[in-house]
Motif scaffolding. Structure first.
Motif, PDB file in Angstrom:
ATOM      1  N   GLU A 149     -51.356  55.273  19.755  1.00 45.13           N
ATOM      2  CA  GLU A 149     -51.974  55.856  18.562  1.00 45.13           C
ATOM      3  C   GLU A 149     -51.110  55.782  17.315  1.00 45.13           C
ATOM      4  O   GLU A 149     -51.620  55.939  16.209  1.00 45.13           O
ATOM      5  CB  GLU A 149     -52.359  57.318  18.833  1.00 45.13           C
ATOM      6  CG  GLU A 149     -53.470  57.436  19.858  1.00 45.13           C
ATOM      7  CD  GLU A 149     -54.024  58.856  19.960  1.00 45.13           C
ATOM      8  OE1 GLU A 149     -53.891  59.635  19.004  1.00 45.13           O
ATOM      9  OE2 GLU A 149     -54.582  59.164  21.035  1.00 45.13           O
ATOM     10  N   ILE A 199     -49.773  57.393  25.263  1.00 41.71           N
ATOM     11  CA  ILE A 199     -50.786  57.721  24.250  1.00 41.71           C
ATOM     12  C   ILE A 199     -50.171  57.658  22.856  1.00 41.71           C
ATOM     13  O   ILE A 199     -50.754  57.090  21.924  1.00 41.71           O
ATOM     14  CB  ILE A 199     -51.375  59.128  24.513  1.00 41.71           C
ATOM     15  CG1 ILE A 199     -52.165  59.123  25.834  1.00 41.71           C
ATOM     16  CG2 ILE A 199     -52.269  59.580  23.354  1.00 41.71           C
ATOM     17  CD1 ILE A 199     -52.555  60.513  26.327  1.00 41.71           C
ATOM     18  N   ILE A 200     -48.985  58.237  22.715  1.00 42.82           N
ATOM     19  CA  ILE A 200     -48.318  58.226  21.400  1.00 42.82           C
ATOM     20  C   ILE A 200     -48.091  56.794  20.945  1.00 42.82           C
ATOM     21  O   ILE A 200     -48.368  56.441  19.795  1.00 42.82           O
ATOM     22  CB  ILE A 200     -46.984  59.010  21.457  1.00 42.82           C
ATOM     23  CG1 ILE A 200     -47.262  60.485  21.746  1.00 42.82           C
ATOM     24  CG2 ILE A 200     -46.194  58.849  20.159  1.00 42.82           C
ATOM     25  CD1 ILE A 200     -46.041  61.288  22.186  1.00 42.82           C
ATOM     26  N   ILE A 226     -42.807  63.384  18.052  1.00 40.36           N
ATOM     27  CA  ILE A 226     -44.275  63.480  18.041  1.00 40.36           C
ATOM     28  C   ILE A 226     -44.766  64.170  19.319  1.00 40.36           C
ATOM     29  O   ILE A 226     -45.686  64.987  19.292  1.00 40.36           O
ATOM     30  CB  ILE A 226     -44.916  62.088  17.869  1.00 40.36           C
ATOM     31  CG1 ILE A 226     -44.558  61.514  16.487  1.00 40.36           C
ATOM     32  CG2 ILE A 226     -46.438  62.154  18.044  1.00 40.36           C
ATOM     33  CD1 ILE A 226     -44.987  60.066  16.265  1.00 40.36           C
ATOM     34  N   HIS A 227     -44.117  63.871  20.421  1.00 46.00           N
ATOM     35  CA  HIS A 227     -44.456  64.484  21.708  1.00 46.00           C
ATOM     36  C   HIS A 227     -44.319  66.009  21.644  1.00 46.00           C
ATOM     37  O   HIS A 227     -45.108  66.759  22.223  1.00 46.00           O
ATOM     38  CB  HIS A 227     -43.519  63.906  22.781  1.00 46.00           C
ATOM     39  CG  HIS A 227     -43.666  64.479  24.136  1.00 46.00           C
ATOM     40  ND1 HIS A 227     -42.687  65.238  24.735  1.00 46.00           N
ATOM     41  CD2 HIS A 227     -44.677  64.417  25.024  1.00 46.00           C
ATOM     42  CE1 HIS A 227     -43.089  65.617  25.931  1.00 46.00           C
ATOM     43  NE2 HIS A 227     -44.294  65.140  26.133  1.00 46.00           N
ATOM     44  N   THR A 228     -43.334  66.458  20.883  1.00 45.45           N
ATOM     45  CA  THR A 228     -43.000  67.879  20.787  1.00 45.45           C
ATOM     46  C   THR A 228     -43.926  68.631  19.834  1.00 45.45           C
ATOM     47  O   THR A 228     -44.069  69.848  19.930  1.00 45.45           O
ATOM     48  CB  THR A 228     -41.534  67.996  20.286  1.00 45.45           C
ATOM     49  OG1 THR A 228     -40.689  67.427  21.287  1.00 45.45           O
ATOM     50  CG2 THR A 228     -41.124  69.401  20.003  1.00 45.45           C
ATOM     51  N   THR A 229     -44.519  67.890  18.898  1.00 46.98           N
ATOM     52  CA  THR A 229     -45.287  68.526  17.821  1.00 46.98           C
ATOM     53  C   THR A 229     -46.762  68.131  17.830  1.00 46.98           C
ATOM     54  O   THR A 229     -47.572  68.782  17.173  1.00 46.98           O
ATOM     55  CB  THR A 229     -44.735  68.088  16.459  1.00 46.98           C
ATOM     56  OG1 THR A 229     -44.733  66.637  16.422  1.00 46.98           O
ATOM     57  CG2 THR A 229     -43.319  68.600  16.248  1.00 46.98           C
ATOM     58  N   ALA A 230     -47.100  67.041  18.519  1.00 45.81           N
ATOM     59  CA  ALA A 230     -48.433  66.432  18.430  1.00 45.81           C
ATOM     60  C   ALA A 230     -48.791  66.136  16.973  1.00 45.81           C
ATOM     61  O   ALA A 230     -49.952  66.210  16.582  1.00 45.81           O
ATOM     62  CB  ALA A 230     -49.497  67.304  19.098  1.00 45.81           C
ATOM     63  N   ASP A 231     -47.795  65.795  16.198  1.00 42.94           N
ATOM     64  CA  ASP A 231     -47.999  65.580  14.766  1.00 42.94           C
ATOM     65  C   ASP A 231     -47.480  64.179  14.394  1.00 42.94           C
ATOM     66  O   ASP A 231     -46.286  63.965  14.271  1.00 42.94           O
ATOM     67  CB  ASP A 231     -47.244  66.665  13.987  1.00 42.94           C
ATOM     68  CG  ASP A 231     -47.498  66.589  12.492  1.00 42.94           C
ATOM     69  OD1 ASP A 231     -48.050  65.567  12.025  1.00 42.94           O
ATOM     70  OD2 ASP A 231     -47.132  67.545  11.782  1.00 42.94           O
ATOM     71  N   PHE A 232     -48.439  63.271  14.197  1.00 41.13           N
ATOM     72  CA  PHE A 232     -48.072  61.880  13.912  1.00 41.13           C
ATOM     73  C   PHE A 232     -47.452  61.680  12.532  1.00 41.13           C
ATOM     74  O   PHE A 232     -46.906  60.629  12.249  1.00 41.13           O
ATOM     75  CB  PHE A 232     -49.281  60.959  14.091  1.00 41.13           C
ATOM     76  CG  PHE A 232     -49.599  60.674  15.528  1.00 41.13           C
ATOM     77  CD1 PHE A 232     -48.928  59.664  16.213  1.00 41.13           C
ATOM     78  CD2 PHE A 232     -50.535  61.420  16.226  1.00 41.13           C
ATOM     79  CE1 PHE A 232     -49.200  59.393  17.550  1.00 41.13           C
ATOM     80  CE2 PHE A 232     -50.816  61.160  17.567  1.00 41.13           C
ATOM     81  CZ  PHE A 232     -50.149  60.147  18.228  1.00 41.13           C
TER      82      PHE A 232
END
Lengths: 207, 207
Positions: free
Chosen positions: A21, A17-18, A39-45
């Motif tokens: 996106e 998904i990362i 990004i996986h750790t934070t869900a913050d792109f």
């Protein structure tokens, strides 16, 4: 309830998904592994544009890890987030000194933070990889010791999060010649710090 | 180098900056303490709109903490981030079971995550506060046990971060009557989880 219950499937799905996106980029494969794990750790792109990998940090980091080194973290939280199985396979270990009684004592006596006193002890112990997710004072203190030729770390993962000192400490780090990975601006943190070390370890060892 | 070296000054300065920059809001004082601490931990102002505090969670949480309860966390990282001095003053304690041998064994035998097996054990132990920063499977499992009337937690801090299951688990949590604090969307994490518990503790005990 119907939900994915296999950890590696969750991680694999997340990374797919990362990848979809995050859009176009110029990272090489190894850089991408670090960016994606952050990004996986934070869900913050936003981290896509904030992570900076400088002075051959990945190659140097991989070689240090393969050698079996000590990693020093500024917090027990960052320490907790580093994969212990991978560490063990690599003959590496991770330490954090902020809760030691003598570190408390030194900090109190000299009116410095425990983070600073902890770094001083780690420098005495000739630690090769420093990981800072929280304490700009720890990163500043290490850079002071480097300025004075008292410290010579191999790699710094310097990603303190915060509003007072964090950004300044990372800006200073980015000006140094030493291999380092950092985050522009205020963001970062112990989960981010740990995820970067984990990404490096997973490049050189199977989990 | 010239930088702020007093931890409480760093935190105070940070909270002032957050207050100035976060703009208008309708939070009450206690809600604001939680929101600000989450932003302090992440440097991410998006949390202002994502944190949801439902079903009298603050009042219930404060009363549980004052009573001296066990808090269960889904990861050792979240456990690490919870202030141990405040916990001790409150006669509370915090546990995480994912590294126990019997939890590993159960997870392997039944093909479930260690996070799920850990929650089952915590439910058997009648834990009152559950804190999830990472594992949607843990939150899902707890909600399943609640559906089956096998679990009856007092408060859930349910903020798993991620791309597979995390958002779904939190959406389900938001539909429940139980006191809970959650984060809309994909964001969250163990630092966020710990910061919410710390904010609650600092409302009822001096640090």
């Amino acid at each position: 309830m119907n939900y994915v219950k296999v950890p590696m499937d969750i991680e694999k799905g997340s990374f797919e998904i990362i990848g979809k996106e995050m859009g176009p980029h110029n990272f090489n494969d190894e850089e991408l592994q670090i960016i994606k794990r952050v990004i996986h750790t934070t869900a913050d792109f936003e981290y896509k544009d904030l992570v900076k990998i400088n002075n051959n940090a990945i190659e140097v980091g991989k070689n240090l890890l393969k050698k079996g080194v000590t990693i020093y973290t500024d917090t027990n939280m960052a320490l907790s987030g580093i994969n212990k199985r991978a560490l063990k396979k690599l003959n590496c270990n991770v330490k954090c000194f902020v809760d030691l009684d003598d570190v408390h004592k030194i900090a109190k006596e000299r009116g410095i933070t425990r983070s600073m006193a902890g770094v001083e002890k780690a420098v005495e112990d000739k630690v090769e990889i420093f990981v800072f997710g929280n304490a700009p004072t720890a990163l500043f203190r290490l850079m002071e010791l480097m300025d004075e030729n008292k410290a010579n770390p191999g790699l710094i993962v310097g990603v303190p999060v915060g509003f007072v000192g964090a950004e300044e400490s990372k800006r200073k780090l980015e000006k140094l010649d030493i291999p380092h990975i950092t985050i522009r601006g205020r963001k970062g943190g112990s989960t981010v710090a740990a995820s970067i070390i984990n990404a490096l370890m997973y490049m050189v060892v199977e989990r």
